[in-house]
Design a protein around this motif. Structure first.
Motif: not given
Length: 232
Positions: A80-86, A130-134, A141-142, A147-148
């Motif tokens: 669900l969270y990923r769909e918000i991002g999409r 975020d823990t800095g360990e993506d 994440t990819r 995109q960035l």
């Protein structure tokens, strides 16, 4: 004397009313409306509590649906969270295209940050957790990092074209723009103290967007080096 024609709200004797099954396009439309309602509710809950503290049961209750529907449509809370991002990326590609002037991109980003459909505060929650360990193997994440990097390359091209001062690091400019663009969503308490009005006020949103765009526009390209006159 009674009429021989049946009343429009009564069925003739011996005939039973049959319930019409919804057509496939109607079922699809209903499903899309339900999914949109779930997504809107999820943005509200995630924005208020962050991903870890948000409960699927709360999202279902806010959307007015059975909790099992969330699993059916999205698989899990993470899905669900990923769909918000999409949904955000689809909106961004259409409403904030890379071809716009950078200042105009910033203005539209400010407006989107306070739009309840997208949840500008989600970026803040993601940063806090975020823990800095993506996980480099994570598709989300990819996709975000790719995109960035596309945005960095696009901004560098703007610098080469003379739209922006090429002495600025394009990655830094993007981070500055993102941070400032989401300020109304991330720092609503500070904005209320500064401007004396609610951060969802359309007048404040437009005023802040315009002010931020002016700041960005004040970063013109550096003047080209002066070529000495042959007579000097």
């Amino acid at each position: 004397m009674t009429s021989q024609h049946p009343s429009p709200d009564r069925e003739p004797a011996g005939r039973q009313r049959t319930r019409r099954s919804p057509a496939p396009h109607e079922r699809l439309r209903d499903a899309e409306r339900t999914k949109a309602r779930i997504l809107d509710a999820a943005v509200e809950v995630f924005s208020a509590k962050g991903f870890d503290r948000a409960r699927v049961a709360d999202i279902a209750a806010r959307a007015g649906v059975n909790q099992q529907l969330i699993s059916y449509y999205f698989g899990s809370k993470r899905g669900l969270y990923r769909e918000i991002g999409r949904r955000w990326r689809a909106y961004e590609a259409e409403a904030i295209p890379e071809g716009l002037e950078f200042a105009e991109q910033i203005k539209r980003g400010v407006r989107a940050s306070v739009d309840p459909r997208f949840g500008g505060r989600l970026l803040a929650w993601d940063g806090l957790y975020d823990t800095g360990e993506d996980d480099e193997g994570d598709e989300e994440t990819r996709e975000r990092n790719a995109q960035l990097q596309r945005e960095v390359r696009a901004l560098r091209e703007r610098q080469r074209a003379g739209e922006l001062d090429d002495r600025f690091d394009p990655a830094a400019l993007i981070l500055i723009g993102l941070s400032a663009g989401n300020a109304l969503a991330v720092y609503p308490h500070l904005a209320r103290g500064l401007f004396g009005t609610d951060t969802i006020s359309p007048e404040l949103v437009e005023h802040y967007a315009e002010q931020l765009a002016r700041v960005i526009s004040s970063l013109p390209a550096a003047a080209p080096p002066r070529v000495p006159d042959s007579s000097e």
